[in-house]
Design a protein around this motif. Structure first.
Motif, PDB file in Angstrom:
ATOM      1  N   ASP A 207       0.807  -1.225   0.000  1.00 29.10           N
ATOM      2  CA  ASP A 207       0.000   0.000   0.000  1.00 29.10           C
ATOM      3  C   ASP A 207       0.840   1.275   0.000  1.00 29.10           C
ATOM      4  O   ASP A 207       0.280   2.384   0.028  1.00 29.10           O
ATOM      5  CB  ASP A 207      -0.975   0.013   1.175  1.00 29.10           C
ATOM      6  CG  ASP A 207      -0.285  -0.011   2.534  1.00 29.10           C
ATOM      7  OD1 ASP A 207       0.958  -0.115   2.575  1.00 29.10           O
ATOM      8  OD2 ASP A 207      -1.004   0.071   3.545  1.00 29.10           O
ATOM      9  N   PHE A 323       4.949   6.327  -3.908  1.00 26.91           N
ATOM     10  CA  PHE A 323       3.546   5.935  -3.850  1.00 26.91           C
ATOM     11  C   PHE A 323       3.196   5.943  -2.365  1.00 26.91           C
ATOM     12  O   PHE A 323       3.416   4.973  -1.655  1.00 26.91           O
ATOM     13  CB  PHE A 323       3.393   4.546  -4.486  1.00 26.91           C
ATOM     14  CG  PHE A 323       2.095   3.834  -4.192  1.00 26.91           C
ATOM     15  CD1 PHE A 323       0.881   4.496  -4.261  1.00 26.91           C
ATOM     16  CD2 PHE A 323       2.101   2.485  -3.868  1.00 26.91           C
ATOM     17  CE1 PHE A 323      -0.305   3.823  -3.994  1.00 26.91           C
ATOM     18  CE2 PHE A 323       0.924   1.806  -3.604  1.00 26.91           C
ATOM     19  CZ  PHE A 323      -0.282   2.475  -3.661  1.00 26.91           C
ATOM     20  N   THR A 329      -6.157   4.256  -1.826  1.00 25.09           N
ATOM     21  CA  THR A 329      -5.488   2.952  -1.750  1.00 25.09           C
ATOM     22  C   THR A 329      -5.996   2.152  -0.561  1.00 25.09           C
ATOM     23  O   THR A 329      -6.208   0.930  -0.671  1.00 25.09           O
ATOM     24  CB  THR A 329      -3.964   3.154  -1.650  1.00 25.09           C
ATOM     25  OG1 THR A 329      -3.488   3.704  -2.888  1.00 25.09           O
ATOM     26  CG2 THR A 329      -3.251   1.833  -1.389  1.00 25.09           C
ATOM     27  N   GLN A 330      -6.208   2.825   0.570  1.00 19.23           N
ATOM     28  CA  GLN A 330      -6.705   2.109   1.742  1.00 19.23           C
ATOM     29  C   GLN A 330      -8.067   1.482   1.474  1.00 19.23           C
ATOM     30  O   GLN A 330      -8.355   0.366   1.939  1.00 19.23           O
ATOM     31  CB  GLN A 330      -6.789   3.060   2.945  1.00 19.23           C
ATOM     32  CG  GLN A 330      -7.223   2.397   4.244  1.00 19.23           C
ATOM     33  CD  GLN A 330      -6.331   1.238   4.659  1.00 19.23           C
ATOM     34  OE1 GLN A 330      -5.132   1.238   4.365  1.00 19.23           O
ATOM     35  NE2 GLN A 330      -6.896   0.246   5.328  1.00 19.23           N
ATOM     36  N   ALA A 358       4.129   2.040  -9.479  1.00 17.82           N
ATOM     37  CA  ALA A 358       2.957   2.587  -8.797  1.00 17.82           C
ATOM     38  C   ALA A 358       3.159   4.068  -8.489  1.00 17.82           C
ATOM     39  O   ALA A 358       2.194   4.841  -8.467  1.00 17.82           O
ATOM     40  CB  ALA A 358       2.674   1.810  -7.513  1.00 17.82           C
ATOM     41  N   PHE A 362       0.354   6.850  -9.419  1.00 22.40           N
ATOM     42  CA  PHE A 362      -0.307   7.624  -8.369  1.00 22.40           C
ATOM     43  C   PHE A 362      -0.330   9.101  -8.752  1.00 22.40           C
ATOM     44  O   PHE A 362       0.671   9.667  -9.171  1.00 22.40           O
ATOM     45  CB  PHE A 362       0.429   7.429  -7.046  1.00 22.40           C
ATOM     46  CG  PHE A 362      -0.102   8.286  -5.932  1.00 22.40           C
ATOM     47  CD1 PHE A 362      -1.307   7.989  -5.326  1.00 22.40           C
ATOM     48  CD2 PHE A 362       0.615   9.392  -5.495  1.00 22.40           C
ATOM     49  CE1 PHE A 362      -1.806   8.779  -4.298  1.00 22.40           C
ATOM     50  CE2 PHE A 362       0.135  10.187  -4.457  1.00 22.40           C
ATOM     51  CZ  PHE A 362      -1.088   9.882  -3.866  1.00 22.40           C
ATOM     52  N   ALA A 370      -7.447   5.133  -7.967  1.00 22.78           N
ATOM     53  CA  ALA A 370      -7.022   4.395  -6.784  1.00 22.78           C
ATOM     54  C   ALA A 370      -5.980   3.376  -7.223  1.00 22.78           C
ATOM     55  O   ALA A 370      -6.182   2.658  -8.205  1.00 22.78           O
ATOM     56  CB  ALA A 370      -8.216   3.692  -6.142  1.00 22.78           C
ATOM     57  N   VAL A 371      -4.840   3.328  -6.521  1.00 26.05           N
ATOM     58  CA  VAL A 371      -3.705   2.494  -6.930  1.00 26.05           C
ATOM     59  C   VAL A 371      -3.422   1.459  -5.847  1.00 26.05           C
ATOM     60  O   VAL A 371      -3.420   1.780  -4.655  1.00 26.05           O
ATOM     61  CB  VAL A 371      -2.448   3.356  -7.170  1.00 26.05           C
ATOM     62  CG1 VAL A 371      -1.274   2.487  -7.611  1.00 26.05           C
ATOM     63  CG2 VAL A 371      -2.732   4.442  -8.204  1.00 26.05           C
ATOM     64  N   LEU A 372      -3.176   0.227  -6.269  1.00 28.05           N
ATOM     65  CA  LEU A 372      -2.762  -0.828  -5.345  1.00 28.05           C
ATOM     66  C   LEU A 372      -1.616  -1.602  -5.972  1.00 28.05           C
ATOM     67  O   LEU A 372      -1.677  -1.974  -7.150  1.00 28.05           O
ATOM     68  CB  LEU A 372      -3.930  -1.769  -5.033  1.00 28.05           C
ATOM     69  CG  LEU A 372      -3.684  -2.825  -3.932  1.00 28.05           C
ATOM     70  CD1 LEU A 372      -3.328  -2.158  -2.611  1.00 28.05           C
ATOM     71  CD2 LEU A 372      -4.904  -3.721  -3.770  1.00 28.05           C
ATOM     72  N   GLU A 373      -0.582  -1.849  -5.192  1.00 29.96           N
ATOM     73  CA  GLU A 373       0.633  -2.528  -5.654  1.00 29.96           C
ATOM     74  C   GLU A 373       0.736  -3.914  -4.995  1.00 29.96           C
ATOM     75  O   GLU A 373       0.053  -4.221  -4.020  1.00 29.96           O
ATOM     76  CB  GLU A 373       1.854  -1.660  -5.311  1.00 29.96           C
ATOM     77  CG  GLU A 373       3.216  -2.214  -5.707  1.00 29.96           C
ATOM     78  CD  GLU A 373       3.355  -2.426  -7.194  1.00 29.96           C
ATOM     79  OE1 GLU A 373       2.897  -3.496  -7.660  1.00 29.96           O
ATOM     80  OE2 GLU A 373       3.924  -1.562  -7.878  1.00 29.96           O
ATOM     81  N   GLY A 414     -12.076   4.682  -8.064  1.00 25.92           N
ATOM     82  CA  GLY A 414     -11.793   3.808  -6.945  1.00 25.92           C
ATOM     83  C   GLY A 414     -12.956   2.913  -6.568  1.00 25.92           C
ATOM     84  O   GLY A 414     -13.996   2.899  -7.224  1.00 25.92           O
TER      85      GLY A 414
END
Length: 416
Positions: A207, A323, A329-330, A358, A362, A370-373, A414
């Motif tokens: 995250d 990032f 992201t959360q 990422a 971002f 919304a970004v998630l790695e 998101g």
């Protein structure tokens, strides 16, 4: 390859460490079975990709990878474009799968590795004791195959009835993504969600990652004969050593900033006082404001000379943005954790010290995308001959990716 692979799977995937998902009342049991059934083709495809040397500076290997990936994506019904990633050696592939909605999801990972030509022959793909090994097996060819196999499974389950999906495979992440970064940022702005498929050090997601910059220190002195007249020289190497010691405290652990001097160069002959010396430091940071603090503190430090008549200069070069932790992201982390709870599994969210693409996806100051790695495979010992990928976690991670693709929104920004 498939016959021995099937034998290896029977020996290892069926063991306690292997890929057997727990049954849970809330889980999609059909998807559980489908994810389990995809492990043999997953490993077969991964083995074929690990067998290709695709170091970031090897155009022939990168082209072989890109051609294979282009054909695979076309076979999934995608429209594929190849964009030269200059100054890097290969092409960035962008593939689009039409769907319902206006923004959709971007899936991305790199297909270059850090290894030289011949490494795939010296260390071929192997499966042993619940792990797969080979150059790039986790970072990030496992992530490449995770995307392809998840899309294959998504098409089997839903046909074309899904959120619009874009796939980006880039050839230059291991050298900082100099050619692909602008395209990553541009595509990210057009999507509601970006899922990145770097490996996770445990069966979790990532995250937050650090930004990366380089500090370059250059010292100039005066050459002289080291035996006959050393006093007339001004030793750039010694001045460099003094400056590096003085610069050791540029980092600030409380702010998540680290500075480590890693490359030093000076002199060509042992009998000559060196007139030039250089050093490079790896700078990792979470707060972009730290770059200016480090630069100013560094300039003040090198203004104090230790050897008269020498000069020193410091250059800071940003390579990859951070990032950072953020609410969008959360929300994705919570969505992913809810999916893993269907399988009665925990899904830790991890902040990592390395940098990834990422950071390019971002968009600071915006909740979109919304970004998630860290949605690739579980693995470790990256960039080393011991690099490995865990087999036992594969079905659950395939399950996670497919469920995200099926449930994330097709418009807006998101998770809803």
């Amino acid at each position: 390859m498939l016959r021995p692979l099937a034998v290896l799977l029977a020996l290892h995937v069926a063991q306690p460490v292997a890929a057997q998902l727990p049954q849970a009342p809330a889980a999609d049991r059909t998807l559980q079975r489908q994810s389990q059934a995809r492990i043999e083709p997953f490993l077969a495809e991964l083995g074929s990709l690990v067998a290709i040397d695709s170091g970031s500076d090897r155009p022939q290997g990168l082209d072989r990878m890109a051609t294979h990936l282009e054909q695979r994506l076309q076979g999934l019904g995608a429209r594929v474009e190849r964009h030269p990633a200059r100054p890097a050696a290969g092409d960035t592939l962008v593939a689009r799968l039409e769907g319902r909605g206006d923004r959709g999801i971007l899936l991305m990972v790199h297909y270059d590795t850090v290894f030289p030509d011949g490494e795939a022959g010296r260390r071929p793909f192997r499966i042993e004791a619940g792990r797969a090994t080979g150059p790039g097996v986790a970072d990030a060819k496992g992530g490449v195959v995770m995307i392809l196999q998840a899309l294959e499974l998504l098409r089997t389950r839903n046909g074309n009835d899904h959120t619009p999906i874009t796939v980006l495979f880039n050839p230059d992440e291991e050298i900082g993504s100099p050619g692909s970064a602008p395209l990553i940022a541009e595509l990210a702005r057009r999507h509601a969600v970006v899922l990145s498929f770097e490996p996770s050090p445990q069966n979790g997601v990532i995250d937050a990652t650090k930004g990366i910059a380089f500090l370059s220190l250059a010292v100039r002195g005066r050459a002289a004969h080291a035996g006959a007249d050393p006093a007339s020289g001004r030793n750039a190497a010694v001045e460099l050593a003094h400056q590096i010691v003085a610069l050791q405290n540029l980092g600030d652990p409380a702010r998540g900033t680290t500075v480590n001097w890693t490359v030093l160069r000076s002199g060509e002959r042992p009998n000559v006082i060196p007139a030039e010396a250089t050093a490079t430091a790896d700078l990792r940071y979470s707060d972009p404001l730290e770059l200016e603090r480090v630069r100013q503190q560094g300039e003040r430090t090198i203004s104090r000379r230790h050897i008269p008549d020498t000069t020193a200069s410091l250059t800071l070069t940003p390579r990859r943005p951070p990032f950072p932790p953020n609410p969008a992201t959360q929300a994705l982390v919570l969505r992913a954790q809810a999916i893993f709870r269907e399988l009665q599994l925990p899904l830790p969210a991890i902040a990592m010290g390395f940098g990834t693409d990422a950071g390019h996806a971002f968009q600071s100051g915006s909740s979109c995308p919304a970004v998630l790695e860290g949605l690739g495979v579980v693995g470790g010992d990256l960039h080393s001959p011991a690099e490995w990928m865990d087999l036992g976690s594969l079905p659950a991670r395939l399950y996670l990716v497919v469920r995200l693709l099926e449930t994330l929104p097709s418009s807006g920004c998101g998770p809803s």
